[in-house]
Design an enzyme around this catalytic site. Structure first.
Site, PDB file in Angstrom:
ATOM      1  CE  LYS A   1      -4.083   1.910   2.147  1.00  0.00           C
ATOM      2  NZ  LYS A   1      -5.258   1.616   3.251  1.00  0.00           N
TER       3      LYS A   1
ATOM      4  CG  ASP B   1     -13.541   3.725   6.202  1.00  0.00           C
ATOM      5  OD1 ASP B   1     -13.635   3.063   5.089  1.00  0.00           O
ATOM      6  OD2 ASP B   1     -11.891   3.467   5.039  1.00  0.00           O
TER       7      ASP B   1
ATOM      8  NE  ARG C   1     -15.126   2.179   1.751  1.00  0.00           N
ATOM      9  CZ  ARG C   1     -15.647   2.438   2.938  1.00  0.00           C
ATOM     10  NH1 ARG C   1     -17.023   1.686   2.413  1.00  0.00           N
ATOM     11  NH2 ARG C   1     -16.094   2.659   3.797  1.00  0.00           N
ATOM     12  CG  ASN C   2     -12.306  -0.725   3.537  1.00  0.00           C
ATOM     13  OD1 ASN C   2     -11.088  -0.896   2.983  1.00  0.00           O
ATOM     14  ND2 ASN C   2     -12.441   0.573   4.263  1.00  0.00           N
TER      15      ASN C   2
ATOM     16  CG  ASP D   1      -9.150   1.339   4.156  1.00  0.00           C
ATOM     17  OD1 ASP D   1      -7.734   1.723   4.978  1.00  0.00           O
ATOM     18  OD2 ASP D   1      -9.305   1.944   3.701  1.00  0.00           O
TER      19      ASP D   1
HETATM   20  P1  ADP Z   1      -7.481   2.930   0.972  1.00  0.00           P
HETATM   21  O1  ADP Z   1      -7.366   3.489   2.440  1.00  0.00           O
HETATM   22  O2  ADP Z   1      -7.555   2.964  -0.051  1.00  0.00           O
HETATM   23  O3  ADP Z   1      -9.252   2.382   0.857  1.00  0.00           O
HETATM   24  P2  ADP Z   1      -7.522  -0.550   1.521  1.00  0.00           P
HETATM   25  O4  ADP Z   1      -6.465  -1.285   1.922  1.00  0.00           O
HETATM   26  O5  ADP Z   1      -9.248  -0.154   1.754  1.00  0.00           O
HETATM   27  O6  ADP Z   1      -7.354   1.232   0.547  1.00  0.00           O
HETATM   28  O7  ADP Z   1      -7.241  -0.881  -0.292  1.00  0.00           O
HETATM   29  C1  ADP Z   1      -8.321  -0.871  -1.300  1.00  0.00           C
HETATM   30  C2  ADP Z   1      -8.468  -1.865  -2.228  1.00  0.00           C
HETATM   31  O8  ADP Z   1      -7.429  -2.936  -2.484  1.00  0.00           O
HETATM   32  C3  ADP Z   1      -9.569  -3.418  -0.938  1.00  0.00           C
HETATM   33  O9  ADP Z   1     -10.893  -2.687  -1.248  1.00  0.00           O
HETATM   34  C4  ADP Z   1      -9.097  -4.585  -1.333  1.00  0.00           C
HETATM   35  O10 ADP Z   1      -9.081  -4.614  -2.312  1.00  0.00           O
HETATM   36  C5  ADP Z   1      -7.500  -4.069  -2.129  1.00  0.00           C
HETATM   37  N1  ADP Z   1      -6.673  -5.272  -0.543  1.00  0.00           N
HETATM   38  C6  ADP Z   1      -6.420  -4.480   0.042  1.00  0.00           C
HETATM   39  N2  ADP Z   1      -5.333  -4.901   0.850  1.00  0.00           N
HETATM   40  C7  ADP Z   1      -5.378  -5.545   0.094  1.00  0.00           C
HETATM   41  C8  ADP Z   1      -4.154  -7.410   0.242  1.00  0.00           C
HETATM   42  N3  ADP Z   1      -4.088  -7.263   1.772  1.00  0.00           N
HETATM   43  N4  ADP Z   1      -4.860  -8.395   0.101  1.00  0.00           N
HETATM   44  C9  ADP Z   1      -5.573  -7.896  -1.562  1.00  0.00           C
HETATM   45  N5  ADP Z   1      -6.070  -7.425  -2.120  1.00  0.00           N
HETATM   46  C10 ADP Z   1      -6.281  -5.874  -1.004  1.00  0.00           C
HETATM   47 MG    MG Z   2     -10.687   1.412   1.645  1.00  0.00          MG
END
Ligand code: ADP
Ligand code: MG
Length: 279
Positions: free
Chosen positions: A70, A165, A169-170, A183
């Protein structure tokens, strides 16, 4: 000294043993070297971060592990860098089977930017997964996911964190029987003498997941996460095909009552009725 001499003799006679010339390096397994991190795919992005699938391959043999990385979106402002730093600090303190595992960090540009390295969950978020797997996922399975989210959130609360949050989606899917909370970009830690956290900075907020006290007073209690859990449960039960953002008057129809250590969760939506009592 005699033992060392004997061991050297044994090593010389047994070439299969690792040669003693290779230095044993003390390396921090949570520090990833950017040179060995190879991007494979985009996984997703939210308001301030983007997540990529990478292979970490220090031996260069193509067998390195897959990790989720990330970073801040390229055009994001400097103030958002502290979000990612806070997320790293939060994640490295959390150990639970229903929370995405922290693996480490990777510094770039001489330490000016830092990326967060996490375990990679191949099935993605519930929001991606559930609509695709609707016919293979029965109510029992959905409730199993709901229970696991509760267990992860219960642990998070026990560590005095408020997620802020929680949404489909998280929540990430490890396999068909396990989900994990991810997240932690908005997660806050409550001070010892406080039962809530007051948010001062202005950022984009997931208002449809927020309880009234968050919207009206900017106060986040552990119970505010329970409200968000209720909205997440609504997403779960509708296989994420219906988003709270598209339900008219969503906030006025959703009620969550917190009562001692249990909570009663009630919501009425067009075409759905949901009423649950959970311990
Ligand atoms: P943001 O803070 O920008 O919302 P997230 O941590 O929620 O970022 O990640 C955005 C998206 O990336 C998630 O909704 C998921 O689809 C994908 N994602 C995040 N972390 C992982 C992971 N460890 N493995 C697979 N997909 C992930
Ligand atoms: Mg997110």
């Amino acid at each position: 000294r005699a033992i060392v001499r004997d061991l050297t003799g044994v090593a010389e006679q047994n070439p299969v043993l690792p040669p003693s010339r290779v230095p044993i390096q003390e390396v921090d397994p949570t520090v990833f070297d950017t040179r060995f991190l190879r991007k494979i795919d985009d996984l997703g992005e939210g308001h301030f971060g983007k997540v990529e699938l990478c292979q970490y391959d220090p031996h260069g043999d193509g067998r390195g592990e897959l990790v989720a990385v990330k970073s801040l979106k390229p055009n994001s402002k400097g103030q958002l860098a502290c979000h990612l730093r806070r997320e790293i600090d939060t994640m490295r303190e959390l150990y639970h089977r229903n929370i995405v595992k922290y693996k480490g960090v990777c510094s770039e540009e001489g330490g000016r930017t830092t990326k967060l390295i996490m375990e990679y969950l191949p099935a993605g978020s519930l929001k991606d997964y559930l609509p695709r797997r609707k016919h293979q996922t029965d109510l029992k399975r959905l409730l199993q996911y709901a229970l696991q989210i509760c267990q992860g959130m219960d642990y998070l609360g026990s560590q005095r964190f408020i997620h802020r949050d929680l949404a489909a989606r998280n929540v990430l899917v490890e396999n068909e029987s396990t989900v994990k909370i991810g997240d932690f970009g908005l997660t806050m830690s409550m001070k010892e003498d406080k039962s809530y956290y007051t948010v001062k900075e202005e950022t984009v907020s997931p208002v449809y997941w927020y309880a009234p006290e968050c919207l009206v007073d900017c106060k986040f209690y552990p119970a505010s996460d329970v409200w968000s859990f209720g909205v997440t449960l609504y997403e779960l039960m509708t296989y994420c095909e219906s988003s709270p953002t598209t339900v008219k008057n969503f906030l006025s129809v959703f009620t969550s009552l917190h009562y001692e250590n249990s909570f009663i969760l009630m919501g009425r939506f067009p075409g759905h009725r949901l009423s649950l009592i959970l311990d």
